[in-house]
Write a protein that holds these residues in place. Structure first.
Motif, PDB file in Angstrom:
ATOM      1  N   ALA A   1      -3.290  -9.491 -17.563  1.00  0.00           N
ATOM      2  CA  ALA A   1      -3.844 -10.333 -16.501  1.00  0.00           C
ATOM      3  C   ALA A   1      -5.312 -10.039 -16.231  1.00  0.00           C
ATOM      4  O   ALA A   1      -5.984 -10.802 -15.533  1.00  0.00           O
TER       5      ALA A   1
ATOM      6  N   THR B   1      -6.628  -7.807 -14.339  1.00  0.00           N
ATOM      7  CA  THR B   1      -6.871  -7.496 -12.938  1.00  0.00           C
ATOM      8  C   THR B   1      -6.190  -6.179 -12.583  1.00  0.00           C
ATOM      9  O   THR B   1      -5.306  -5.709 -13.298  1.00  0.00           O
TER      10      THR B   1
ATOM     11  N   ASP C   1      -7.205  -7.901  -5.274  1.00  0.00           N
ATOM     12  CA  ASP C   1      -7.236  -7.894  -6.730  1.00  0.00           C
ATOM     13  C   ASP C   1      -8.674  -7.844  -7.231  1.00  0.00           C
ATOM     14  O   ASP C   1      -9.542  -8.560  -6.728  1.00  0.00           O
TER      15      ASP C   1
ATOM     16  N   ARG D   1      -0.869  -4.783 -16.623  1.00  0.00           N
ATOM     17  CA  ARG D   1      -1.553  -5.827 -15.857  1.00  0.00           C
ATOM     18  C   ARG D   1      -3.036  -5.882 -16.208  1.00  0.00           C
ATOM     19  O   ARG D   1      -3.633  -6.951 -16.301  1.00  0.00           O
TER      20      ARG D   1
ATOM     21  N   THR E   1      -5.001  -3.984  -8.745  1.00  0.00           N
ATOM     22  CA  THR E   1      -4.975  -3.980  -7.283  1.00  0.00           C
ATOM     23  C   THR E   1      -5.798  -2.810  -6.781  1.00  0.00           C
ATOM     24  O   THR E   1      -5.545  -1.659  -7.147  1.00  0.00           O
TER      25      THR E   1
ATOM     26  N   ALA F   1       2.663   0.213 -15.459  1.00  0.00           N
ATOM     27  CA  ALA F   1       2.610  -1.180 -15.012  1.00  0.00           C
ATOM     28  C   ALA F   1       1.178  -1.634 -14.780  1.00  0.00           C
ATOM     29  O   ALA F   1       0.816  -2.785 -15.101  1.00  0.00           O
ATOM     30  N   ARG F   2       0.358  -0.757 -14.226  1.00  0.00           N
ATOM     31  CA  ARG F   2      -1.061  -1.093 -14.021  1.00  0.00           C
ATOM     32  C   ARG F   2      -1.754  -1.341 -15.357  1.00  0.00           C
ATOM     33  O   ARG F   2      -2.575  -2.256 -15.485  1.00  0.00           O
TER      34      ARG F   2
END
Length: 258
Positions: A209, A211, A219, A205, A213, A201-202
């Motif tokens: 996106a 970015t 972010d 992203r 976390t 999932a990271r």
């Protein structure tokens, strides 16, 4: 999501060839069926002539792009111990490693197409322009067209631009980030992420996106052309496959940057 990622191209790289002698680390052949770029250990933190030759040959057979993963001369600590090395010596040692792997790759029918520092050297030259210059000098001496793979915001970018050496930004799917966009040191708890679903999932992203976390929940921007998955972590092949499949499912095209 497919419309949002139309034309989005990401490279998937992994550190390979990190065995030494009779000691084996990771499943290089399985990972070479997953990634688009292979960071081949050059013998200073891991790797030996036979391992380098076999890894390069296998990468070429699969159409995987080869990068030289240069390091401090630190077999005992796997290149993860920060070292004080005079710039001239560091430049010569990087040049030595790059030339060795490229020579073997060419003998196998391929070539080195980029340079990625390893471990402590990688993290040091993100913030240290003196050691960054020594690494870039070695690349410029050998072949200034070779890109250097590094973090966004790294000191390497400005140093390399001054010498006409290209740079490429990467992100790490399985490493924790600080709020400033650097990697959490491996000596700290939680620095390496092992949960397969979380890492996948990271990666999506990061690609879509741009970015990630950070460790404090904020972010951090990571505008990267390449995403790294480590070959020396437990269950590395399953993790890498999950990252690849998740990126493809998100509409991302996987293609080497070099």
């Amino acid at each position: 999501m497919a419309s949002d990622t139309s034309g989005l191209i990401i490279d998937l790289n992994a550190d390979l060839g990190e065995g030494f002698g009779i000691w084996r680390l990771g499943d290089d052949l399985a990972l070479l069926d997953v990634v688009t770029s292979a960071n081949v250990a050059c013998g200073f933190h891991a790797g030996d002539p036979v391992t380098i030759r076999r890894t390069c040959a296998a990468a070429i057979d699969r159409g995987v792009t080869i990068g030289a993963q240069v390091s401090y001369r630190d077999l005992a600590h796997f290149g993860r111990r920060e070292m004080e090395v005079e710039p001239e010596e560091l430049c010569a040692e990087v040049l030595y490693q790059l030339a060795a792997v490229d020579g073997i790759a060419r003998a196998m029918g391929g070539r080195v197409s980029y340079v990625k520092p390893h471990g402590a050297l990688y993290n040091r030259i993100v913030r240290d322009p003196v050691q960054a210059a020594a690494v870039v000098d070695a690349v410029a001496d050998y072949d200034p067209s070779l890109p250097v793979l590094t973090l966004p915001g790294s000191a390497v970018h400005a140093v390399a631009a001054a010498e006409g050496v290209p740079t490429v930004c990467e992100a790490f799917a399985d490493r924790a980030y600080t709020p400033s966009g650097t990697l959490v040191p491996r000596r700290e708890a939680g620095s390496v992420i092992h949960a397969v679903d979380e890492v996948a999932a990271r990666a999506v992203r990061m690609a879509v996106a741009r970015t990630v976390t950070s460790a404090d929940g904020s972010d951090v921007p990571v505008a990267a052309r390449s995403i790294c998955v480590h070959g020396d972590t437990p269950d590395a092949v399953r993790l890498a496959k999950a990252v690849r499949d998740s990126l493809l499912d998100a509409g991302v095209v996987l293609q080497a940057f070099a």
